[in-house]
Design an enzyme around this catalytic site. Structure first.
Site, mmCIF file in Angstrom:
data_model
loop_
_atom_site.group_PDB
_atom_site.id
_atom_site.type_symbol
_atom_site.label_atom_id
_atom_site.label_comp_id
_atom_site.label_asym_id
_atom_site.label_seq_id
_atom_site.Cartn_x
_atom_site.Cartn_y
_atom_site.Cartn_z
ATOM 1 C CG ASN A 21 1.549 1.041 3.841
ATOM 2 O OD1 ASN A 21 0.357 1.207 3.604
ATOM 3 N ND2 ASN A 21 2.515 1.644 3.175
ATOM 4 N N GLY A 22 1.173 -2.783 6.099
ATOM 5 C CA GLY A 22 1.685 -3.938 6.834
ATOM 6 C C GLY A 22 0.532 -4.801 7.318
ATOM 7 C CD GLU A 57 8.644 -13.717 -20.155
ATOM 8 O OE1 GLU A 57 7.547 -13.167 -20.097
ATOM 9 O OE2 GLU A 57 9.270 -14.094 -19.148
ATOM 10 N NE ARG A 102 5.757 1.984 -3.689
ATOM 11 C CZ ARG A 102 6.804 1.384 -3.130
ATOM 12 N NH1 ARG A 102 6.638 0.445 -2.249
ATOM 13 N NH2 ARG A 102 8.011 1.747 -3.431
ATOM 14 C CE LYS A 135 10.441 -14.577 -16.408
ATOM 15 N NZ LYS A 135 9.319 -15.201 -15.890
ATOM 16 C CD1 TRP A 139 -1.451 -5.687 -2.556
ATOM 17 C CD2 TRP A 139 -1.996 -4.713 -4.464
ATOM 18 N NE1 TRP A 139 -1.234 -6.582 -3.561
ATOM 19 C CE2 TRP A 139 -1.562 -6.023 -4.736
ATOM 20 C CE3 TRP A 139 -2.407 -3.906 -5.532
ATOM 21 C CZ2 TRP A 139 -1.519 -6.538 -6.028
ATOM 22 C CZ3 TRP A 139 -2.346 -4.437 -6.802
ATOM 23 C CH2 TRP A 139 -1.902 -5.729 -7.040
ATOM 24 C CE LYS A 159 3.487 -8.023 -14.641
ATOM 25 N NZ LYS A 159 4.573 -9.007 -14.570
ATOM 26 C CG HIS A 186 14.036 -40.348 -24.367
ATOM 27 N ND1 HIS A 186 14.138 -41.697 -24.603
ATOM 28 C CD2 HIS A 186 14.135 -40.203 -23.025
ATOM 29 C CE1 HIS A 186 14.277 -42.343 -23.455
ATOM 30 N NE2 HIS A 186 14.274 -41.451 -22.474
ATOM 31 C CB CYS A 234 -0.879 0.027 1.238
ATOM 32 S SG CYS A 234 -1.801 -1.480 1.494
ATOM 33 C CD GLU A 274 9.290 -18.489 -14.628
ATOM 34 O OE1 GLU A 274 8.469 -18.952 -15.437
ATOM 35 O OE2 GLU A 274 9.346 -17.274 -14.356
HETATM 36 C C1 F6R Z 1 6.099 -14.456 -17.956
HETATM 37 C C2 F6R Z 1 4.767 -13.984 -17.600
HETATM 38 C C3 F6R Z 1 3.607 -14.625 -18.257
HETATM 39 C C4 F6R Z 1 2.425 -14.732 -17.271
HETATM 40 C C5 F6R Z 1 1.176 -15.249 -18.010
HETATM 41 C C6 F6R Z 1 0.021 -15.455 -17.053
HETATM 42 O O1 F6R Z 1 7.109 -13.737 -17.317
HETATM 43 O O2 F6R Z 1 4.608 -13.081 -16.813
HETATM 44 O O3 F6R Z 1 3.933 -15.865 -18.780
HETATM 45 O O4 F6R Z 1 2.781 -15.595 -16.248
HETATM 46 O O5 F6R Z 1 0.807 -14.338 -19.007
HETATM 47 O O6 F6R Z 1 -0.299 -14.273 -16.407
HETATM 48 P P1 F6R Z 1 -1.100 -14.269 -15.054
HETATM 49 O O7 F6R Z 1 -0.247 -14.908 -14.023
HETATM 50 O O8 F6R Z 1 -1.383 -12.825 -14.779
HETATM 51 O O9 F6R Z 1 -2.362 -15.057 -15.292
#
Ligand code: F6R
Length: 604
Positions: free
Chosen positions: A99-100, A487, A27, A484, A75, A599, A503, A2, A480
């Site tokens: 906050n907290g 991307e 935030r 990363k 938040w 995002k 395989h 928050c 993962e």
């Molecule tokens: C990768 C990434 C995406 C999300 C995916 C699902 O770094 O951020 O692969 O994980 O688009 O998004 P959420 O978790 O918001 O459903």
């Protein structure tokens, strides 16, 4: 998560508070509010949703002359994002922003209700203001009442409190959540939970330390530490660059978010660990009755968290567990039975494929749960139960801290289920709770390690591809790691179970094929090592990540000797995040906003 602001001075207070909140809005933004005290009378405005709604509500209000005010952007952690749950919270003649998390709020609330206090919100914060007023009845000064209040609070907090009993004063305290006091040459006093809220208004600031508290009356600030000792005010100059203040000195939001994993994991764990028990306040006791199977469903990074959880659920809770990629699940005409708990995992809570899968599960009459980072999101509103990951807003498009908190919640949930289903001994639950408590220190970034990764990154800018390999939970971690890297660096990378390489994919092995090998000490070390040796024998370039020496590697990243494979998982997660980021930075890419990505993926 928050944001907090405060002001004492003669300028129009509403504008100052709302401008400060705007800088903190990134935030958290499920509700916001301000309270102003001028000439003995209070004005309060609160609104659900973005700050613009608060501005509309307070549109006709203006102060002139000396006033004090506090503000908050929320938040949600305890209680839904409603106007009643928005801060500032009020007592009879006082207001507080916080906050907290106050961990002992339930027992304090019970005591205060017994004494006649009238609670209107579901938050932990409201106890602070009622407790203050409770002590104020029998204490000589408001500051004494404030000190007595702090003495009763357990948990993390940054607090600002104003009261009609001291109409030129803001009381403040910090313990575990940030709080900054600022001054300028006009002798105004400002408060903020981040310096982003103070830039342009203050020239010098004090970053409070844990255990510090005090009050600011007019132009004078009184600061104390835990033992009521006067603390000398030591101001430091405040820089003027807003964006860099939000990044807190880091080059990218992604870097800042990797570094803050230690803090956000502490938030994720807060209030949820007992000695021999995991406690999820948000779950009803009957949720798992009649459940014989768990289906986890998600996309992208969240899918990798789900895959990790499938190992833990089966291992700890002996329950049939399957994992679905949401975009596949939707059109697969899946066979669903009503004894299945359907769990979706999503940082945003808005991803179209995951949301539709959740709706489908509900249509089939399944019990549903979401593990999510955003409280007022569509998935949280729809699912029967939800657990919030408390990662705070993630600005970097490549998910880091959201993944860490998802895996942490899922690990806790596997123990919670293990206890309900009596598949784990109490001693084992206690042991794993002990491990969870060390997570914040496990993911703290070691500057030597970061420097090694930065230097190493220059050797991995070319080649015809990367294989990230691992076994067990280190296979989803390999997926993962590969995600990363691709991307943000735009290099081709794949995650693979290390036992599968022979395989087919091993045909690709040559010096220009980079293998990033996850070799944890406590999970299938020898098996994975043999697989990596097979690749090394075919001249693939090997970068091993392990606490143990590995003489077949071209590069070796030495991790710490830790007590358990899950701790190794979290440390290796940080290594993979930093390595990808350093490679992408060397390639000159925009790490925070990689090409072609968004995002929140709200389209199919
Ligand atoms: C990768 C990434 C995406 C999300 C995916 C699902 O770094 O951020 O692969 O994980 O688009 O998004 P959420 O978790 O918001 O459903």
């Amino acid at each position: 998560m928050c944001g907090i602001v405060g002001y004492i001075g003669v300028k129009p207070v509403k504008k100052i508070l709302i401008d400060g909140l705007r800088e903190l809005e990134y935030r958290g933004y499920d509700s916001a509010g301000i309270a102003v005290l001028q000439e003995g009378s209070f004005s309060l405005f609160k609104a659900v949703g973005k700050l613009i709604h608060l501005e509309e509500k307070a549109h006709d209000y203006e102060s002139s002359g000396f006033a004090i005010g506090i503000g908050h952007t929320r938040w949600a952690t305890h209680g839904k994002p409603t106007e009643l749950n928005a801060h500032p919270h009020m007592g009879a003649n006082s207001y507080v922003v916080h906050n907290g998390i106050i961990e002992n709020y339930q027992e304090l609330k019970a005591m205060l209700i017994h004494e006649g206090a009238n609670f209107v919100s579901q938050t932990d914060t409201e106890v602070i203001v009622h407790l203050f007023e409770h002590y104020l009845k029998n204490t000589p000064t408001p500051f004494d009442a404030f000190k007595q209040t702090l003495a009763k609070l357990e948990g993390a907090y940054a607090i600002l409190l104003i009261t009609g009993s001291a109409s030129d004063t803001i009381f403040f305290a910090k313990n575990g959540s940030p709080m900054i006091i600022g001054k300028n040459s006009d002798n105004e006093t400002f408060f903020g939970s981040s310096d982003a809220a103070l830039i342009g208004k203050c020239t010098e600031v004090i970053y409070l330390e844990d255990g510090q508290y005090g009050y600011a009356s007019g132009e004078v600030i009184h600061l104390y530490n835990g033992e009521s000792h006067d603390v000398t005010l030591r101001f430091t100059p405040l820089s003027g660059n807003k964006l860099s203040a939000q990044k807190e000195g880091f080059r990218f939001f992604m870097e800042k978010e990797i570094y803050e994993q230690s803090h956000v994991l502490a938030d994720t764990l807060m209030g949820r660990l007992r000695d021999e028990q995991i406690h999820f306040e948000e779950l009803e006791s009957g949720l798992f009755e009649g459940i014989n199977e768990i289906k986890l469903c998600a996309c992208g990074t969240s899918y990798h968290a789900a895959l990790t959880a499938s190992y833990l659920f089966q291992r700890h809770a002996a329950i049939r567990t399957s994992v679905e990629i949401a975009s596949e699940f939707r059109y697969r005409e899946p066979y669903l039975t009503s004894d299945t708990l359907f769990i979706v995992i999503s940082q945003s809570g808005e991803t179209a494929d995951t949301l539709e899968s959740l709706k489908m599960a509900k249509r089939h009459g399944l019990k549903t749960m979401v593990i999510c980072n955003v409280d007022n999101s569509s998935m949280v509103r729809l699912a029967d139960a939800s657990i919030l990951t408390r990662a705070g807003i993630e600005k970097g498009v490549a998910s880091t801290k959201a993944f860490a908190t998802q895996v942490c919640v899922l690990w806790m949930l596997s123990l919670y289920l293990g206890e309900i289903r009596k598949t784990l001994e109490a001693t084992e639950i206690r042991r794993q709770i002990g491990l969870l408590r060390t997570l914040p220190s496990t993911v703290t970034v070691d500057s030597n390690m970061h420097e090694q990764l930065r230097r190493l990154s220059k050797r991995y800018l070319h080649g015809h591809g990367f294989f990230f390999i691992g076994r067990d939970v280190f296979f989803p971690l390999a997926l993962e790691g590969a995600l990363k890297l691709k991307e943000i660096s735009y290099l081709h990378a794949e995650g693979y179970p290390s036992g599968e390489m022979k395989h087919g994919p091993i045909a690709l092995a040559d010096p220009e094929l980079f293998t990033i090998a996850l070799l944890p000490q406590h999970k299938l070390y020898d098996k994975t090592k043999s697989n990596v040796e097979e690749l090394s024998a075919r001249d693939s370039t090997i970068c091993s990540i392990s606490p143990l020496d590995f003489d077949k590697a071209d590069d070796h990243i030495r991790t710490k000797q830790l007590d358990d494979y899950m701790l190794e998982f979290f440390e290796m997660m940080v290594v993979l995040q930093l390595l990808s980021m350093e490679i992408a930075i060397r390639l000159g890419n925009d790490v925070d906003m990689p090409r072609n990505l968004a995002k929140s993926v709200t389209v199919e």
